[in-house]
Write a protein that holds these residues in place. Structure first.
Motif, PDB file in Angstrom:
ATOM      1  N   ARG A 119     104.093 -31.285 103.495  1.00 48.52           N
ATOM      2  CA  ARG A 119     102.692 -31.215 103.076  1.00 48.52           C
ATOM      3  C   ARG A 119     102.160 -29.788 103.149  1.00 48.52           C
ATOM      4  O   ARG A 119     101.432 -29.341 102.260  1.00 48.52           O
ATOM      5  N   ARG A 120     102.487 -29.082 104.223  1.00 49.49           N
ATOM      6  CA  ARG A 120     101.905 -27.759 104.426  1.00 49.49           C
ATOM      7  C   ARG A 120     102.426 -26.744 103.422  1.00 49.49           C
ATOM      8  O   ARG A 120     101.655 -25.945 102.878  1.00 49.49           O
ATOM      9  N   LEU A 121     103.741 -26.735 103.195  1.00 54.46           N
ATOM     10  CA  LEU A 121     104.313 -25.721 102.316  1.00 54.46           C
ATOM     11  C   LEU A 121     103.823 -25.853 100.869  1.00 54.46           C
ATOM     12  O   LEU A 121     103.391 -24.861 100.277  1.00 54.46           O
ATOM     13  N   PRO A 122     103.839 -27.060 100.265  1.00 57.46           N
ATOM     14  CA  PRO A 122     103.266 -27.159  98.904  1.00 57.46           C
ATOM     15  C   PRO A 122     101.786 -26.796  98.857  1.00 57.46           C
ATOM     16  O   PRO A 122     101.322 -26.162  97.900  1.00 57.46           O
ATOM     17  N   LEU A 123     101.023 -27.200  99.897  1.00 53.67           N
ATOM     18  CA  LEU A 123      99.601 -26.866  99.921  1.00 53.67           C
ATOM     19  C   LEU A 123      99.394 -25.365 100.002  1.00 53.67           C
ATOM     20  O   LEU A 123      98.507 -24.807  99.328  1.00 53.67           O
ATOM     21  N   LEU A 124     100.221 -24.675 100.801  1.00 54.17           N
ATOM     22  CA  LEU A 124     100.122 -23.213 100.911  1.00 54.17           C
ATOM     23  C   LEU A 124     100.372 -22.556  99.567  1.00 54.17           C
ATOM     24  O   LEU A 124      99.604 -21.676  99.140  1.00 54.17           O
ATOM     25  N   TRP A 125     101.430 -22.976  98.865  1.00 57.52           N
ATOM     26  CA  TRP A 125     101.778 -22.345  97.602  1.00 57.52           C
ATOM     27  C   TRP A 125     100.768 -22.668  96.511  1.00 57.52           C
ATOM     28  O   TRP A 125     100.396 -21.790  95.730  1.00 57.52           O
ATOM     29  N   VAL A 126     100.292 -23.898  96.451  1.00 52.89           N
ATOM     30  CA  VAL A 126      99.311 -24.258  95.424  1.00 52.89           C
ATOM     31  C   VAL A 126      97.999 -23.524  95.665  1.00 52.89           C
ATOM     32  O   VAL A 126      97.380 -22.984  94.726  1.00 52.89           O
ATOM     33  N   THR A 127      97.552 -23.463  96.927  1.00 50.03           N
ATOM     34  CA  THR A 127      96.308 -22.750  97.245  1.00 50.03           C
ATOM     35  C   THR A 127      96.434 -21.260  96.952  1.00 50.03           C
ATOM     36  O   THR A 127      95.544 -20.649  96.348  1.00 50.03           O
ATOM     37  N   GLY A 128      97.550 -20.656  97.382  1.00 51.65           N
ATOM     38  CA  GLY A 128      97.752 -19.231  97.126  1.00 51.65           C
ATOM     39  C   GLY A 128      97.859 -18.918  95.643  1.00 51.65           C
ATOM     40  O   GLY A 128      97.296 -17.929  95.176  1.00 51.65           O
ATOM     41  N   PHE A 129      98.551 -19.774  94.904  1.00 51.72           N
ATOM     42  CA  PHE A 129      98.703 -19.540  93.471  1.00 51.72           C
ATOM     43  C   PHE A 129      97.366 -19.707  92.749  1.00 51.72           C
ATOM     44  O   PHE A 129      97.052 -18.948  91.823  1.00 51.72           O
ATOM     45  N   ALA A 130      96.559 -20.698  93.153  1.00 49.48           N
ATOM     46  CA  ALA A 130      95.240 -20.886  92.545  1.00 49.48           C
ATOM     47  C   ALA A 130      94.344 -19.679  92.817  1.00 49.48           C
ATOM     48  O   ALA A 130      93.619 -19.210  91.922  1.00 49.48           O
TER      49      ALA A 130
END
Length: 360
Positions: A119-130
């Motif tokens: 959960r944390r890793l996809p959320l980190l990448w999606v938030t950072g990319f957005a």
């Protein structure tokens, strides 16, 4: 009565004896070592002499560069904005720089064990990319809109790399699971798709998605050329990564999944908690290698008209003022790639040691 055996301590060889045994064990090995060492020292000294001792530093030193015998680093200090930001508007380049820092922070935080979670890793990448995309694009809080046609340099390279990884990794997991399906028509169809895409060069896929696809799709579905290329690249990445993941799954003992089924665990629980974590651990070395290759091959987009860091480097030395300093610009671009790729490679080696992968 048990016989007492005297305790012996292993004697470690000294560094000098190890060096002698490795490089000077025979006269021929010694001669080869001396010749190679001499050539290596000569090359290092020549590079140091060219890059430092006789080099020209500072901004706007064109005349001094023409008279110098060494490197002209003045072109880098004068044209570095072109390399890093490309065609991005000069007064808004702080946004591009901040976006690159955000993406760099995301990559660095991904190395922290706390984020190694589904959960944390996809959320980190999606938030950072957005955040990266909003900073680059603008259109909020009074920031003017900068369209994708004006993106370039290092920021465009990072954008393509991050987008390909975010789209390609979930696709790779789906492809790997579909290829292992117990339904033959699903498994064989997925195998045909994966093998077909893997047999094609990446450049041909990029050309197809960038140029050919608009002729066969309706206008509302074509989208921007940049995003079509990213989708094609992500599909290419997913097919290769799917085979890596499938290899990691096949390395698991069959009894683990059977034991999970005996305990009554459903399919998604078996896959999410037992199969995939161990598969990614087994497939860690080739996965790191695939990510490194993906970052390096983003430079191919320059062939189809994108102003990435390679194209920006050519533009930086393409003016009449600095057209003699091509090597220095390419050295600077190579250094940028080296920093990212070497860091990823060393982190992959650290993970292999930490997880004890590849030693069995």
């Amino acid at each position: 009565m048990q016989e007492l055996v005297p305790h012996t301590t292993a004697i470690r060889p000294s560094p000098f004896s190890s060096l002698r045994a490795r490089y000077f064990s025979t006269p021929l090995n010694g001669a080869v070592t001396l010749v190679c060492a001499t050539v290596a020292l000569w090359l290092l000294w020549s590079a140091f002499d060219w890059a430092v001792l006789h080099a020209v530093f500072g901004t706007g030193q064109r005349e001094a560069c023409l008279a110098a015998e060494g490197a002209c680093w003045s072109v880098v200090s004068s044209r570095w904005r072109i390399v890093l930001f490309g065609l991005y508007p000069f007064e808004e380049q702080w946004r591009s720089g901040l976006a690159c820092l955000v993406m760099g922070a995301v990559i660095a935080l991904s190395c922290a064990p706390w984020f190694w979670n589904a959960r944390r890793l996809p959320l980190l990448w999606v938030t950072g990319f957005a955040t990266f995309y909003l900073l680059m694009r603008g259109g909020f809080f009074g920031l003017p809109v900068v369209t994708e046609q004006n993106w370039g340099g290092l920021s465009l390279t990072l954008f393509i790399f991050a987008a390909v990884c975010i789209l390609g990794m979930p696709l790779a997991i789906c492809f790997a699971l579909l290829r292992r399906s117990k339904l033959p028509w699903i498994a064989r169809t997925m195998a045909l798709v994966i093998d077909t895409i893997r047999s094609l060069p990446l450049l041909s896929i990029m050309f197809t998605f960038a140029i050919v696809l608009p002729f066969v799709l309706p206008g509302w579905l074509t989208g921007d050329k940049l995003y079509r290329v990213i989708v094609g690249y992500a599909l290419f990445f997913a097919c290769y990564q799917a085979e890596i993941i499938r290899g990691g799954i096949q390395a698991l003992p069959a009894g683990q999944e059977e034991a999970a089924m005996a305990l009554g665990l459903g399919y998604w629980h078996r896959v999410g908690y037992i199969v995939l974590p161990q598969a990614f651990k087994n497939a860690l070395p080739p996965t790191i290698n695939q990510v490194v290759i993906t970052f390096k091959e983003t430079s191919l987009v320059t062939i189809i008209g994108f102003f990435d860091v390679m194209a920006s480097g050519r533009a930086a030395s393409g003016t009449a003022e600095w057209n003699f300093a091509v090597i220095e610009i390419y050295v600077f671009v190579a250094l940028i790639f080296f920093v990212f790729v070497f860091s990823l490679s060393r982190y992959g080696a650290y993970l292999e040691r930490r997880l004890d992968v590849g030693r069995r």
